[in-house]
Design an enzyme around this catalytic site. Structure first.
Site, PDB file in Angstrom:
ATOM      1  N   ASP A   4      -7.905   5.030   8.712  1.00  0.00           N
ATOM      2  CA  ASP A   4      -7.121   5.164   7.485  1.00  0.00           C
ATOM      3  C   ASP A   4      -7.013   3.775   6.853  1.00  0.00           C
ATOM      4  O   ASP A   4      -7.253   2.757   7.510  1.00  0.00           O
ATOM      5  CB  ASP A   4      -5.735   5.715   7.828  1.00  0.00           C
ATOM      6  CG  ASP A   4      -4.799   5.723   6.638  1.00  0.00           C
ATOM      7  OD1 ASP A   4      -5.172   6.297   5.606  1.00  0.00           O
ATOM      8  OD2 ASP A   4      -3.710   5.128   6.746  1.00  0.00           O
ATOM      9  N   ASP A   6      -4.361   2.638   3.812  1.00  0.00           N
ATOM     10  CA  ASP A   6      -3.023   2.183   3.433  1.00  0.00           C
ATOM     11  C   ASP A   6      -2.049   2.247   4.602  1.00  0.00           C
ATOM     12  O   ASP A   6      -1.828   3.320   5.182  1.00  0.00           O
ATOM     13  CB  ASP A   6      -2.484   3.035   2.273  1.00  0.00           C
ATOM     14  CG  ASP A   6      -3.296   2.846   1.000  1.00  0.00           C
ATOM     15  OD1 ASP A   6      -3.273   1.728   0.460  1.00  0.00           O
ATOM     16  OD2 ASP A   6      -3.954   3.797   0.567  1.00  0.00           O
TER      17      ASP A   6
END
Length: 216
Positions: A4, A6
């Protein structure tokens, strides 16, 4: 490896916080903490629905709000992205080992392209952005698509996430999941390995996660 972006690789949630609160003020409102938390890990359209509802302006169209946020975040991404603890070292180790690697994010492609100036395009074989899937996180589609594009069975992939939506997506897809919470705590659930940060995480630990997942 499925990363991922953010809150996992880069400390960008604080930048999203700035932009989202500014937009609420632009509309004459104030974004509540509960609404902000609900947005973490969501795609842009879902976040704008939450913001509009939170300030009592459900009538607003999503497009102009998304465009405003995209412009503001582009500026913030160019100057304010900072690596999360241990993230760069782990990503470098993964690439040095020549492991197939994907970036799997709810952020739209134009902003991802800005972020890649910091993250390094060469660090990812595949990028799956939030506007490139029909069903974003917490649906499993983003992680399933990333594994398919890498040519690796999802059961042989480790996903690293910081949000509830991301963890739900990765677990539903069938990946081994390492959770490293940033803005929102993650509840212990079956199949999720929790750590406070990526500092000290190495390839041996990631390999052990796959062995443990296969044993479940």
């Amino acid at each position: 490896m499925l990363f991922d972006m953010d809150g996992t690789l880069v400390d960008s949630e604080r930048l999203w916080d700035v932009a989202l609160r500014e937009l609420a003020i632009e509309y004459g409102g104030s974004l509540s903490d509960a609404a902000r938390v609900a947005m973490i890990g969501s795609d842009a359209a879902s976040s704008m629905r939450i913001l509009h509802a939170d300030i009592g302006q459900e009538w607003r169209e999503l497009g102009p709000s998304q465009a405003w946020i995209a412009r503001r975040m582009s500026d913030l991404f160019r100057t304010g992205l900072v690596w999360r603890p241990g993230a760069l070292a782990l990503l470098s180790a993964v690439r040095a080992a020549d492991l197939p690697t994907a970036l799997v994010t709810s952020t739209a492609r134009p902003l991802v392209e800005v972020a890649l100036d910091t993250l390094g395009r060469e660090n990812f074989d595949v990028v799956v952005a939030g506007d490139e899937v029909r069903a974003p996180k917490p649906d499993p589609e983003p992680y399933l698509l990333a594994a398919q594009l890498l040519g690796v069975p999802i059961e042989r992939c480790v996903a690293i996430e910081d949000s509830r939506a991301g963890v739900t997506s990765a677990l539903a897809a069938g990946a081994a999941v390492l959770g490293v919470p940033s803005e929102v705590p993650l509840d212990p659930i079956e199949g999720l390995h929790l750590l406070e940060s990526l500092a000290g995480v190495d390839l041996t630990l990631l390999g052990n996660l796959l062995v443990r997942a296969e044993a479940l």
